[in-house]
Write a protein that holds these residues in place. Structure first.
Motif, PDB file in Angstrom:
ATOM      1  N   VAL A 195      42.561  18.012  33.491  1.00  0.00           N
ATOM      2  CA  VAL A 195      41.973  19.344  33.618  1.00  0.00           C
ATOM      3  C   VAL A 195      42.891  20.225  34.458  1.00  0.00           C
ATOM      4  CG1 VAL A 195      39.978  20.680  34.439  1.00  0.00           C
ATOM      5  CG2 VAL A 195      39.639  18.372  33.505  1.00  0.00           C
ATOM      6  N   LEU A 196      43.210  21.384  33.931  1.00  0.00           N
ATOM      7  CA  LEU A 196      43.900  22.403  34.719  1.00  0.00           C
ATOM      8  C   LEU A 196      42.810  23.156  35.474  1.00  0.00           C
ATOM      9  CD1 LEU A 196      46.365  24.074  35.546  1.00  0.00           C
ATOM     10  CD2 LEU A 196      45.978  25.468  33.502  1.00  0.00           C
ATOM     11  N   VAL A 197      42.731  22.922  36.783  1.00  0.00           N
ATOM     12  CA  VAL A 197      41.738  23.587  37.619  1.00  0.00           C
ATOM     13  C   VAL A 197      42.418  24.793  38.258  1.00  0.00           C
ATOM     14  CG1 VAL A 197      40.157  23.367  39.569  1.00  0.00           C
ATOM     15  CG2 VAL A 197      40.518  21.420  38.029  1.00  0.00           C
ATOM     16  N   CYS A 198      42.009  25.970  37.862  1.00  0.00           N
ATOM     17  CA  CYS A 198      42.634  27.197  38.347  1.00  0.00           C
ATOM     18  C   CYS A 198      42.174  27.506  39.765  1.00  0.00           C
ATOM     19  CB  CYS A 198      42.276  28.359  37.424  1.00  0.00           C
ATOM     20  SG  CYS A 198      42.863  28.129  35.742  1.00  0.00           S
ATOM     21  N   ASP A 199      43.095  27.977  40.560  1.00  0.00           N
ATOM     22  CA  ASP A 199      42.837  28.337  41.944  1.00  0.00           C
ATOM     23  C   ASP A 199      41.899  29.550  41.992  1.00  0.00           C
ATOM     24  OD1 ASP A 199      42.948  29.272  44.581  1.00  0.00           O
ATOM     25  OD2 ASP A 199      45.095  28.871  44.778  1.00  0.00           O
ATOM     26  N   PRO A 200      40.827  29.462  42.769  1.00  0.00           N
ATOM     27  CA  PRO A 200      39.916  30.606  42.864  1.00  0.00           C
ATOM     28  C   PRO A 200      40.593  31.867  43.410  1.00  0.00           C
ATOM     29  CG  PRO A 200      38.953  28.659  43.891  1.00  0.00           C
ATOM     30  CD  PRO A 200      40.357  28.314  43.523  1.00  0.00           C
ATOM     31  N   ASP A 201      41.673  31.698  44.147  1.00  0.00           N
ATOM     32  CA  ASP A 201      42.367  32.837  44.737  1.00  0.00           C
ATOM     33  C   ASP A 201      43.516  33.351  43.875  1.00  0.00           C
ATOM     34  OD1 ASP A 201      40.714  32.815  47.011  1.00  0.00           O
ATOM     35  OD2 ASP A 201      41.916  31.200  47.889  1.00  0.00           O
ATOM     36  N   GLY A 202      43.634  32.834  42.664  1.00  0.00           N
ATOM     37  CA  GLY A 202      44.710  33.267  41.775  1.00  0.00           C
ATOM     38  C   GLY A 202      44.461  34.664  41.246  1.00  0.00           C
ATOM     39  N   PRO A 203      45.390  35.156  40.437  1.00  0.00           N
ATOM     40  CA  PRO A 203      45.259  36.514  39.899  1.00  0.00           C
ATOM     41  C   PRO A 203      44.069  36.635  38.954  1.00  0.00           C
ATOM     42  CG  PRO A 203      47.057  35.353  38.834  1.00  0.00           C
ATOM     43  CD  PRO A 203      46.576  34.466  39.938  1.00  0.00           C
ATOM     44  N   PRO A 204      43.517  37.833  38.865  1.00  0.00           N
ATOM     45  CA  PRO A 204      42.374  38.036  37.956  1.00  0.00           C
ATOM     46  C   PRO A 204      42.781  37.842  36.497  1.00  0.00           C
ATOM     47  CG  PRO A 204      43.095  40.129  38.899  1.00  0.00           C
ATOM     48  CD  PRO A 204      43.909  39.057  39.549  1.00  0.00           C
ATOM     49  N   ILE A 205      41.815  37.448  35.715  1.00  0.00           N
ATOM     50  CA  ILE A 205      42.013  37.301  34.274  1.00  0.00           C
ATOM     51  C   ILE A 205      41.329  38.510  33.646  1.00  0.00           C
ATOM     52  CG2 ILE A 205      41.555  35.850  32.268  1.00  0.00           C
ATOM     53  CD1 ILE A 205      41.429  33.533  34.494  1.00  0.00           C
TER      54      ILE A 205
ATOM     55  N   VAL B  46      40.653  23.614  30.593  1.00  0.00           N
ATOM     56  CA  VAL B  46      41.034  24.581  31.618  1.00  0.00           C
ATOM     57  C   VAL B  46      39.752  25.027  32.318  1.00  0.00           C
ATOM     58  CG1 VAL B  46      42.101  26.808  32.109  1.00  0.00           C
ATOM     59  CG2 VAL B  46      43.045  25.342  30.310  1.00  0.00           C
ATOM     60  N   ALA B  47      39.693  24.817  33.631  1.00  0.00           N
ATOM     61  CA  ALA B  47      38.535  25.203  34.436  1.00  0.00           C
ATOM     62  C   ALA B  47      38.881  26.486  35.193  1.00  0.00           C
ATOM     63  CB  ALA B  47      38.166  24.085  35.402  1.00  0.00           C
ATOM     64  N   VAL B  48      38.199  27.558  34.848  1.00  0.00           N
ATOM     65  CA  VAL B  48      38.468  28.869  35.422  1.00  0.00           C
ATOM     66  C   VAL B  48      37.295  29.280  36.311  1.00  0.00           C
ATOM     67  CG1 VAL B  48      38.858  31.311  34.905  1.00  0.00           C
ATOM     68  CG2 VAL B  48      39.812  29.551  33.406  1.00  0.00           C
ATOM     69  N   PRO B  49      37.564  29.568  37.580  1.00  0.00           N
ATOM     70  CA  PRO B  49      36.487  30.082  38.429  1.00  0.00           C
ATOM     71  C   PRO B  49      35.957  31.402  37.865  1.00  0.00           C
ATOM     72  CG  PRO B  49      38.387  29.439  39.758  1.00  0.00           C
ATOM     73  CD  PRO B  49      38.823  29.408  38.318  1.00  0.00           C
ATOM     74  N   ALA B  50      34.649  31.530  37.788  1.00  0.00           N
ATOM     75  CA  ALA B  50      34.039  32.747  37.258  1.00  0.00           C
ATOM     76  C   ALA B  50      34.497  33.975  38.040  1.00  0.00           C
ATOM     77  CB  ALA B  50      32.516  32.624  37.289  1.00  0.00           C
ATOM     78  N   THR B  51      34.800  33.793  39.315  1.00  0.00           N
ATOM     79  CA  THR B  51      35.219  34.921  40.151  1.00  0.00           C
ATOM     80  C   THR B  51      36.573  35.486  39.735  1.00  0.00           C
ATOM     81  OG1 THR B  51      36.141  33.348  41.742  1.00  0.00           O
ATOM     82  CG2 THR B  51      33.910  34.174  42.163  1.00  0.00           C
ATOM     83  N   ARG B  52      37.362  34.718  39.009  1.00  0.00           N
ATOM     84  CA  ARG B  52      38.669  35.212  38.545  1.00  0.00           C
ATOM     85  C   ARG B  52      38.565  36.059  37.288  1.00  0.00           C
ATOM     86  NH1 ARG B  52      43.315  31.250  38.891  1.00  0.00           N
ATOM     87  NH2 ARG B  52      44.308  32.843  37.596  1.00  0.00           N
ATOM     88  N   LEU B  53      37.450  35.960  36.609  1.00  0.00           N
ATOM     89  CA  LEU B  53      37.280  36.718  35.365  1.00  0.00           C
ATOM     90  C   LEU B  53      36.899  38.164  35.658  1.00  0.00           C
ATOM     91  CD1 LEU B  53      35.369  33.998  33.395  1.00  0.00           C
ATOM     92  CD2 LEU B  53      37.657  34.838  32.876  1.00  0.00           C
ATOM     93  N   ASP B  54      37.569  39.067  34.987  1.00  0.00           N
ATOM     94  CA  ASP B  54      37.241  40.476  35.103  1.00  0.00           C
ATOM     95  C   ASP B  54      35.775  40.657  34.719  1.00  0.00           C
ATOM     96  OD1 ASP B  54      38.633  43.307  35.236  1.00  0.00           O
ATOM     97  OD2 ASP B  54      37.166  43.358  33.588  1.00  0.00           O
ATOM     98  N   PRO B  55      35.039  41.528  35.417  1.00  0.00           N
ATOM     99  CA  PRO B  55      33.624  41.733  35.076  1.00  0.00           C
ATOM    100  C   PRO B  55      33.388  42.085  33.605  1.00  0.00           C
ATOM    101  CG  PRO B  55      34.118  42.757  37.180  1.00  0.00           C
ATOM    102  CD  PRO B  55      35.437  42.282  36.610  1.00  0.00           C
ATOM    103  N   SER B  56      34.382  42.653  32.944  1.00  0.00           N
ATOM    104  CA  SER B  56      34.212  42.982  31.519  1.00  0.00           C
ATOM    105  C   SER B  56      33.984  41.733  30.676  1.00  0.00           C
ATOM    106  CB  SER B  56      35.415  43.766  30.996  1.00  0.00           C
ATOM    107  OG  SER B  56      36.590  42.978  31.017  1.00  0.00           O
ATOM    108  N   PHE B  57      34.404  40.567  31.170  1.00  0.00           N
ATOM    109  CA  PHE B  57      34.167  39.318  30.447  1.00  0.00           C
ATOM    110  C   PHE B  57      32.669  39.108  30.229  1.00  0.00           C
ATOM    111  CE2 PHE B  57      33.358  34.780  30.122  1.00  0.00           C
ATOM    112  CZ  PHE B  57      34.360  34.337  29.274  1.00  0.00           C
ATOM    113  N   PHE B  58      31.883  39.496  31.222  1.00  0.00           N
ATOM    114  CA  PHE B  58      30.444  39.240  31.191  1.00  0.00           C
ATOM    115  C   PHE B  58      29.654  40.383  30.554  1.00  0.00           C
ATOM    116  CE2 PHE B  58      32.304  36.807  34.676  1.00  0.00           C
ATOM    117  CZ  PHE B  58      31.938  35.544  34.274  1.00  0.00           C
ATOM    118  N   THR B  59      30.347  41.404  30.074  1.00  0.00           N
ATOM    119  CA  THR B  59      29.730  42.500  29.331  1.00  0.00           C
ATOM    120  C   THR B  59      30.165  42.326  27.880  1.00  0.00           C
ATOM    121  OG1 THR B  59      29.909  43.912  31.277  1.00  0.00           O
ATOM    122  CG2 THR B  59      29.514  45.003  29.167  1.00  0.00           C
ATOM    123  N   LEU B  60      29.315  41.718  27.094  1.00  0.00           N
ATOM    124  CA  LEU B  60      29.721  41.274  25.764  1.00  0.00           C
ATOM    125  C   LEU B  60      30.163  42.409  24.852  1.00  0.00           C
ATOM    126  CD1 LEU B  60      27.242  38.360  25.059  1.00  0.00           C
ATOM    127  CD2 LEU B  60      29.488  38.325  26.158  1.00  0.00           C
TER     128      LEU B  60
END
Length: 118
Positions: free
Chosen positions: A9-19, A39-53
């Motif tokens: 599993v590629l576990v992405c750093d929570p402090d990495g750049p936004p997606i 690939v495990a991506v912290p939800a906090t790294r995802l741009d809020p637009s990800f959650f606006t379908l």
């Protein structure tokens, strides 16, 4: 790269750049080619637009992972977004019924999912 429940599993750093773009998602796909199948991506790294379908960003990101036959795990608390969107709740429920994209609250829950599929 981490071995989690016998899966690379590629576990992405929570402090990495936004997606925030498709290109950002493709960068993660490229990083996974070093041997990860998830690939495990912290939800906090995802741009809020990800959650606006309506933006279609979530679909574009998820499709990239499907196309490259990689599993994607969104890790973290997304309850704030779920409270606002029935469509997002439906997407999460449907995704979690299958084996390609998962929404999990933490890495322990990801480990449980991985153990159940191996």
């Amino acid at each position: 790269m981490q071995d989690r429940a016998g899966v690379a599993v590629l576990v992405c750093d929570p402090d990495g750049p936004p997606i925030a773009t498709e290109r950002d998602a493709l960068d993660l796909v490229g990083a996974a080619f070093l041997g990860a199948t998830v690939v495990a991506v912290p939800a906090t790294r995802l741009d809020p637009s990800f959650f606006t379908l309506g933006t279609r960003f979530a679909g574009e990101v998820m499709q990239k992972f499907v196309n490259y036959r990689l599993r994607l795990a969104i890790v973290g608390d997304i309850s704030t977004y779920l409270e606002r969107s029935g469509a997002l709740r439906a997407l999460v429920a449907e995704s979690n019924r299958h084996d390609q994209v998962w929404f999990v609250p933490d890495l322990a829950a990801l480990d449980d999912r991985l153990r159940a599929t191996t």
